[in-house]
Design a protein around this motif. Sequence first.
Motif, PDB file in Angstrom:
ATOM      1  N   GLN A   7       0.844  -1.194   0.000  1.00 50.23           N
ATOM      2  CA  GLN A   7       0.000   0.000   0.000  1.00 50.23           C
ATOM      3  C   GLN A   7       0.883   1.250   0.000  1.00 50.23           C
ATOM      4  O   GLN A   7       0.626   2.207  -0.720  1.00 50.23           O
ATOM      5  CB  GLN A   7      -0.908   0.031   1.242  1.00 50.23           C
ATOM      6  N   GLU A   8       1.963   1.192   0.795  1.00 57.41           N
ATOM      7  CA  GLU A   8       2.851   2.344   0.912  1.00 57.41           C
ATOM      8  C   GLU A   8       3.566   2.619  -0.418  1.00 57.41           C
ATOM      9  O   GLU A   8       3.672   3.748  -0.866  1.00 57.41           O
ATOM     10  CB  GLU A   8       3.870   2.093   2.021  1.00 57.41           C
ATOM     11  N   ARG A  23      -0.006   5.094  -0.587  1.00 57.39           N
ATOM     12  CA  ARG A  23      -0.993   5.299   0.471  1.00 57.39           C
ATOM     13  C   ARG A  23      -0.509   6.383   1.409  1.00 57.39           C
ATOM     14  O   ARG A  23       0.672   6.501   1.708  1.00 57.39           O
ATOM     15  CB  ARG A  23      -1.191   4.002   1.253  1.00 57.39           C
TER      16      ARG A  23
END
Lengths: 313, 344
Positions: free
Chosen positions: B126-127, B131
């Motif tokens: 996600q990072e 995100r």
Amino acid sequence: MIARMLEAAVLCRGLVKRYADVTAVDGLDLEIRRGECFGMLGPNGAGKTTTIEILQGLLQPDEGAVTVLGLEWDHHEADLRQRMGSQLQETKLPDKLTVEEVIRLFRSFYRRGNTIDEVLHEVQLEEKRKAWVSKLSGGQRQRLAIACALVSEPELLFLDEPTTGLDPQARRQVWEIISQFRGRGGTALLTTHYMEEAQRLCDRVAVVDRGKIIALGSPRDLISSLRAEHVVEFELECGTTIPDHVYLGLPGVHSVAHDGGKIWLSAAHVRRVIPELMKVLEGKGAVLGELTTHHATLEDVFLSLTGRHLRDG
Amino acid sequence: MLDASPLTQLTLWRIREFTREPEALFWVFAFPIVLAFALGLAFKNRAPETVQVAVEEGQGASELFAALEESERIDAVLVDTGEADYRLRTGRVAMVVQPGEVVRFKYDSTRAESLVARLVVDDALQEARGRRDVAEIREIPVTEPGARYIDFLIPGLLGLNIMGTGMWGVGFGIVKTRTQKLLKRLLASPMRRSEYLLSYVCARLVWLGLEVGAVLLFGKLVFDVPIRGSLMSLVAVVLLGAATFSGIGLLVASRSKTIEGVSGLMNFVMVPMWIGSGVFFAYSNFPEAVQPFLRALPLTALNDALRAVLLDGVPLAATANLLAVMLVWAASSFAIALKIFRWD
């Protein structure tokens, strides 16, 4: 001063000690004089150890009174312990200490006494002074135990079976130490079941059996109480039995005892008894087994009194 | 003539008997240190754990693999499907990541490390795809001396050692002397009984400084375990602890006639305290209902007092209730032991 000299070293009257199922000491009277070596002779279980432990103030009697060096345990324990020395049966001295350390430990409990060197010399353990107790022979250990009893140069020495389990040479070394202590004027009470030990060391002997004294006197007197200096022992084969009165009719025979399969006669003269004995046996058709003769000993005194041997247990 | 005094000679006897027994030296000095070393290493703070995952080859696999490689908490491998499944099955990876439009996670949800892997990988992906976190989080790693397991353990081992040497030293020595009929022989001499018993306490004091010092020094040098309280407070707690367990040792040995008998009694007394007095783990793990009983045990009081002085650096007065517990044990065991002591 004179009264003190005359006063008994140990005096006890009517001593009784009972355990759950046995009476170990059964009304025992004893008087030990100052300067004498007194022996209690008897088989295992006769009550010797119980008696000597009561006299040393280690056991409480159920009945009776004890005076040691004119004092009583109840009131003068500290004083008495300073003035007596003791060797107990079965004590195992600390294995990991050296001979010298053990003696120094015991010496520290007394206000006065001998130096470590004197004691080591007395029991001939100078060469072993740096050796651990665990490295000593049985005889050396026993001499060390006696050294611990002698560190204070006691007036009264208690020895409970000092030579049991030792070989003859080690036994003689212990006797030598006790004799020297006597020579310096000390009083000793020892228990033993070796008649030779009692005969060699003791001025007077009490023969103890089943918690009672059954005979008392010097070894010589006790032996002469048999009224016959010699002993003839023999066996008859094939289980032939001859009544005692036949033996008592032989010349100079004073008493008869039976010891297992053996017949035991005390006699004034061996020379006169043996030929007569042979005639009697022949006449009865009995076959003679082993036959031995010896000078009478305390062992024979015990046998004639109890019908048992000292070492029967 | 201090050297000729019976107390000195009796104490020397105790000390000599101990130093001439190499095994005894090992159990008193080396054993607690070996134990502390082993447990200290086992629970030593390690670098943060990494999770092992496999990425299946295929469309977009290399991009996925690169994103996971970025994270220092993930240890990823790029392998074909068969190999990835094989590694998952044999437990060499915690999870398999399948690339594609929808990224798939393949894992066994009953395996704790797989659950961790799932969260860590999800987080990293996600990072990597941009995100933004909405809450700000900061981590405070716990590594400072005084709050680690080894810091908890060293005072516990100290207490355990004081208990063990006190009870064995006194109890074993007395029963051995009794079985050898030596106690009776000593009684036939003018030796004072009180001095005989006191010699055990004196010999204990000689060793106490050394055995406590050895464990503390070891903790300090190897694991940097702190000693925050005053030395005087520590000495007071240690002395009272030693007196308490000498008294209990005396009580346990007061009637035993055999070594076997006294060994059994010793274990009966000590094993519950090994477990319940907070040596290896806190006694707060036990149910609420039994805790008052655990706190009444002498070793619990000693351990709590040692931790309070060593780790929290509290003044002695703050441990008064713990000292009182020990004092009651010490006084009552000495009193009962002297009353029922069997000399022959």
